[in-house]
Motif scaffolding. Sequence first.
Motif, PDB file in Angstrom:
ATOM      1  N   ASP A 128      -4.809  47.393  79.957  1.00 13.13           N
ATOM      2  CA  ASP A 128      -4.759  47.870  81.341  1.00 13.13           C
ATOM      3  C   ASP A 128      -5.664  49.072  81.583  1.00 13.13           C
ATOM      4  O   ASP A 128      -5.533  49.776  82.570  1.00 13.13           O
ATOM      5  N   SER A 129      -6.570  49.310  80.623  1.00  9.92           N
ATOM      6  CA  SER A 129      -7.312  50.560  80.726  1.00  9.92           C
ATOM      7  C   SER A 129      -8.534  50.454  81.620  1.00  9.92           C
ATOM      8  O   SER A 129      -9.155  51.459  81.938  1.00  9.92           O
ATOM      9  N   LEU A 130      -8.927  49.249  81.994  1.00  8.76           N
ATOM     10  CA  LEU A 130     -10.117  49.119  82.844  1.00  8.76           C
ATOM     11  C   LEU A 130      -9.721  48.510  84.187  1.00  8.76           C
ATOM     12  O   LEU A 130      -8.838  47.660  84.254  1.00  8.76           O
ATOM     13  N   ALA A 143      -6.529  57.771  70.904  1.00 13.41           N
ATOM     14  CA  ALA A 143      -7.548  56.786  71.251  1.00 13.41           C
ATOM     15  C   ALA A 143      -7.009  55.612  72.053  1.00 13.41           C
ATOM     16  O   ALA A 143      -7.716  55.043  72.866  1.00 13.41           O
ATOM     17  N   PHE A 144      -5.747  55.218  71.801  1.00 12.10           N
ATOM     18  CA  PHE A 144      -5.263  53.979  72.428  1.00 12.10           C
ATOM     19  C   PHE A 144      -4.158  54.232  73.450  1.00 12.10           C
ATOM     20  O   PHE A 144      -3.346  53.362  73.727  1.00 12.10           O
ATOM     21  N   GLY A 145      -4.135  55.428  73.968  1.00 12.33           N
ATOM     22  CA  GLY A 145      -3.158  55.706  75.006  1.00 12.33           C
ATOM     23  C   GLY A 145      -2.524  57.059  74.777  1.00 12.33           C
ATOM     24  O   GLY A 145      -2.371  57.495  73.636  1.00 12.33           O
ATOM     25  N   THR A 198      -7.853  56.675  78.667  1.00 11.68           N
ATOM     26  CA  THR A 198      -8.027  56.165  77.305  1.00 11.68           C
ATOM     27  C   THR A 198      -9.383  55.495  77.146  1.00 11.68           C
ATOM     28  O   THR A 198     -10.131  55.786  76.207  1.00 11.68           O
ATOM     29  N   ALA A 208     -14.377  50.569  70.013  1.00 12.29           N
ATOM     30  CA  ALA A 208     -13.449  51.419  69.271  1.00 12.29           C
ATOM     31  C   ALA A 208     -13.517  51.101  67.789  1.00 12.29           C
ATOM     32  O   ALA A 208     -13.527  52.002  66.941  1.00 12.29           O
ATOM     33  N   GLY A 218     -14.257  43.026  79.417  1.00 12.27           N
ATOM     34  CA  GLY A 218     -14.450  44.461  79.282  1.00 12.27           C
ATOM     35  C   GLY A 218     -13.538  45.044  78.217  1.00 12.27           C
ATOM     36  O   GLY A 218     -13.966  45.815  77.368  1.00 12.27           O
ATOM     37  N   ASP A 247     -14.604  44.119  74.820  1.00 13.92           N
ATOM     38  CA  ASP A 247     -15.767  44.897  74.443  1.00 13.92           C
ATOM     39  C   ASP A 247     -15.348  46.312  74.046  1.00 13.92           C
ATOM     40  O   ASP A 247     -15.847  46.879  73.070  1.00 13.92           O
ATOM     41  N   LEU A 248     -14.401  46.854  74.792  1.00 11.08           N
ATOM     42  CA  LEU A 248     -13.908  48.200  74.496  1.00 11.08           C
ATOM     43  C   LEU A 248     -13.284  48.237  73.099  1.00 11.08           C
ATOM     44  O   LEU A 248     -13.479  49.188  72.342  1.00 11.08           O
ATOM     45  N   ASN A 258      -9.480  53.999  82.643  1.00 10.22           N
ATOM     46  CA  ASN A 258      -8.529  55.105  82.723  1.00 10.22           C
ATOM     47  C   ASN A 258      -8.878  56.113  81.634  1.00 10.22           C
ATOM     48  O   ASN A 258      -9.888  55.990  80.950  1.00 10.22           O
ATOM     49  N   LEU A 306      -4.980  48.445  75.113  1.00  9.10           N
ATOM     50  CA  LEU A 306      -6.049  48.809  76.039  1.00  9.10           C
ATOM     51  C   LEU A 306      -6.137  47.890  77.252  1.00  9.10           C
ATOM     52  O   LEU A 306      -6.962  48.101  78.124  1.00  9.10           O
ATOM     53  N   TYR A 352     -17.862  51.577  81.825  1.00  6.40           N
ATOM     54  CA  TYR A 352     -16.470  51.810  81.398  1.00  6.40           C
ATOM     55  C   TYR A 352     -16.006  53.193  81.807  1.00  6.40           C
ATOM     56  O   TYR A 352     -14.830  53.401  82.117  1.00  6.40           O
ATOM     57  N   GLY A 396     -15.041  52.789  85.424  1.00  5.48           N
ATOM     58  CA  GLY A 396     -13.915  51.936  85.780  1.00  5.48           C
ATOM     59  C   GLY A 396     -12.776  51.979  84.788  1.00  5.48           C
ATOM     60  O   GLY A 396     -11.960  51.066  84.763  1.00  5.48           O
TER      61      GLY A 396
END
Lengths: 1005, 214
Positions: B137-139, B189-191, A432, B159, B151, B154-155, A430, B135, A425, A428
Amino acid sequence: MGIALTRAAQWTTASSGTGKLEITPLNESLLKEILDFVENFSSRHPQEANLEFKEPLKWKTTLDPCNFKMEYEVSGQTVRSVEASSDGQPLLHLSSSTICVLTFSQLTKIVRIANDKKLKELRTCLEENRDPVAKILGPSFATVEGEDTSVLRFLEKVNSNEDKEHDVRIKLLILLKQLDTQLLSSLLKQISQEIRLSPDTVKNDVTLLKSFCGNGEQRVLISVQYTSDYEYLNGCRTPPWRQVHGEICYLVIHTCDTDPLYVTCSTAGVFLNGEGDENAYERKSDIYKDLVTLLKHHSPHFAEHINKQPPSTQKIEHVEPVGAEEQGQTQRSYEHQEKNVHEKARQQPAQNKPGSKKKLEPSSKWKNLGLGSPYHKTPGGGPSSEDQSESSSEDEEDEEQPERRPESHADLPSEYWHIQKLVKYLKGGNQTATVIALCSMRDFNLAQETCQLAIRDVGGLEVLINLLDTEEIKCKIGSLKILKEISCNSQIRRAIADLQGLQTMVKILDSPDKELKCLAAETIGNVAKFRRARRTVRQHGGIKRLVELLDCVPDSATLTQEQEKDVEVARCGALALWSCSRSTWNKGAIRKAGGIPLLGRLLKSPHENMLIPVVGTLQECASEKTYRIAIQTEGMIEDLVKNLNSENRELQMHCASAIFKCAEDRKTRDLVRRYEGLRPLVALLQETENKQLLAAATGAIWKCSISMENVEKFQEYKALETLVALLTEQPEEVLVNVVGALGECAQNPPNRAVIRKCGGIQPLVNLLTGTNQPLLVNVTRAVGACAMEPENMAVIDRLDGVRLLWSLLKNPNPDVQASAAWAICPCIENAKDAGEMVRSFVGGLELIVHLLRSTSKDVLAGVCAAIAEIAKDEENLAVITDHGVVALLARLTDMDNLLRRYLAEAIAHCCAWGANRVSFGEAGAVAPLVRYLRSDNASVHRATAQALFQLSKDPDNCITMHENGVVKLLLGMMGSTDELLQEAAAGCVANIRRLALANEKARYG
Amino acid sequence: MSEMSAMDRKIIQNLAETLSRQVKHFNRTEAECLIRLFNGRFGDQNDRKTGHGLDRGKFRNILHNTFGMTDDMIMDRVFRAFDKDNDSYISVKEWIEGLAVFLRGTLDEKIKYSFNVYDLNGDGYISREEMFHMLKDSLIRQPTEEDPDEGVKDLVEIALKKMDHDHDGRLSYTDFETAVREENLLLEAFGPCLPDAKRICAFEQQAFQNPPEH
């Protein structure tokens, strides 16, 4: 034959792929069996021999196409058999040296054609077809481990099909299985004849070999080391997936005459492996039955010397691996023995006690420590010599830490997989996602090695360090928080440095964000625990930046929030500088960056967590003279003394060791007294459990006691009594300092009696049998000082102390020799029957005369002084004259100032025997002596005048003196207030005058 | 703006006076600068007359251009956090109050603000679904993965494990506050919903560079 090939045959690489069948007896007999089988196959089983293989056996052949005759079509480099398979393929096809064969009958023919190359052909065939059965009968017959059901399955198929071909096929299968069994049983016979090694036998061998390692000339090996410290329950040190191959452990053996040998010990024997190459496990040599045999083959030096080693008794004595300290003890007991059998041992030829030479060498560990910088963890204590690039021994340890072989994947802990996922993670995600992953990673126990190494092994370090290069402050902070924790591990430290992490962290020190700066500095502090890292920090301008961090206002009563943050930044900067300051170059860099005044300002801080790194840095740097002066002139002694009264033991220790190093300077010693630092130092002597603190405190007391005023204070505080009590059951780091302090205190006469009354003489004399050279220098000095009082001397004499001092003249270290020689002087002066005592040391006089050949001025001066004392006894003078003392002394007369007084004294006393006066004259000692009178040192004058007076009793000498203009010089000295000088000068002039008168009388009268 | 009437100036000064007393992070001059900036952002007299203030689009432009925010959803949520009376316009008061936290808020204020931003439906909890939404779009999506959302899911679990102290499968304000106090990095934490130090610095410098003369 499948199982025999995969399990029993010895392949060079155990991994699948194209390995090589080596030429070992085992493989050879295996090949012969198979060859026999193939050769007779066509005749014995004609039907089966014509069965086509499922897949052709292919290999690179060395056979020449022209060898093929009948039944073959030869055209150029290609050969085809006339016989063809059911689908038209030739049964044998050879082109461009690759041969394809489809039946056993063809194989038999090839073997016949190959003639003397048949064994080689077969070997290549088997090497390139690792599982021939599978090719012959089809992949369902591939050799598998465990229960093999292929036959059963095949039987079913045959029964249902009733095919003629299958019938033949099953017969072939049975034949091959028979061959397999036959091979295995014959191999088993062979293997069982061989000696199998077990972890225990290997371990014993290694400990035995370790006892032959050392530094002396007679060493057989330099070192034997395991590559892994971890020992599994079964005694093996190899990773489990190598243990299945019978490997027990890997060793690195440094021999005296070859490159390091990387050795694998396996149950089959020992052999060299390809350490450092790609195929680290691959065998690179023959298999030997044990380590000694291997070493004998590879190291001629070993083979030559191992036979000279004494028989088993010596071995048993050393079987346990001895660390430096234990070695010291065995040495001591050995010295005791030597004391008792002194004369006897001396007369024995050297080879009767082999290893003695080796044992007298200091262990390398002590050499590394330098002059009494005690303990591995904390570099405190003694002032290390200036030229040493590192003042701490810690990194040496760090440097040598062996890299562990990666653990097998099977037994990886669950953390490993979690961390791997998080790193994914990080890679890959961003900002956050990265922050969440970083925070989650911090929930693992990062102090645990499994987690630290897991992060490294899954490539986490690269990602963490890359994050430091981004713009995102949050990511940088999160990453540094992790790096800070895991950099406690030395392997991680190395990895961070390798990945250029230090460079980035140094850049971060410029960041405006204070939290970021703190974390970067702390991490640098953790990583810079080894030399290369410290150099990197310096070369990238890190020292300057770290020093800049120190700039804050530490001691104002009310701090704003921002100021508090500044103080925290300064603290972290000090922590990093503390680590960096272990390199001499960095000490200079800190000074040049203006760090000293800043450290001095921080020293006023009231907070312990600030003071510890600051004082730690200062005491580390105090090994440099510039720092010692600065510490004194910047008024830091006062603060150091103040913090001696702290409640914090670590802080007290660093303060004490800073004082220890700085108190070489007289002004500093006075300052310590003026700020009342002596009392807290004495109070610290009660900390008998905390050895590091004790070593630092006793060191400070030692150096402070060089000033007599301080000694008086120490008397007042009853420090001597406490110090004497510390003479027993203390580690050597403490003893060196305690004895040093006693030696200085005993320069003051009343203290000598105090030491005796507290029972200090006995332990001091006992310490003379030690091996630690700095300690011996101090012990001899202390014993010498004590011997100045006759009552003490009686005790020393009773304890045979003089003999022990005398044996120290044989010590290889010139400092010890010199100090022992000086200590011998008062002993001879004050002992009863000194002459008799000296004579009783067999070979002792010869030894001391021999030391006049030393190149060390200190040794020469001490020995001259001792010889002056010895020569007071006529018989002894006769003996040393026989040993050629006159010529040796005369040779030294050209030397410079330091020596003159004692040399002149020795010459004066040596004149008393026989024709020595004449000999001195003949050896040309007179003229240089006259020049000594021009020296500006009064004690040299006196000694020289006395020597000249003795020499002037020989007429020739008088002439030489007169020619060198002695009379005018002596006339001046006759007016001296020193009566002894006056008398000697007058006597000499009188002798010269008398000669002149006699001369005139003879001529004229 | 040059022909701003004396009347206007008076009003602005009074307003600044009042607001600087209500909002602790700005003094009167600073408040006045911010009001001027606020007024300058309209260009449309009608809006000012009606007293609506900044609408969503204009506010988002500010967030994007001045504070470097990019995430549409988060910007939307920031707008809602500023717009306390939910009238879809940010008034002068809301502007000043919002900026106070935005630029100079204490940790407490920021925690409250962030929680507000992340609590998408305003029910007082950040739920699994809300986290997933924030989240998603975070990966970087790996094309090879079977479930591209795996993913992210799982993130979200990671959290939750980190922050859900009462183990009820969602984050209450207390959960969030405890977690952030423990680890300040979790504030966003979330953006990213707060400007970074550099942007704050630049903004303040620009906004306060010419204080109005009195």
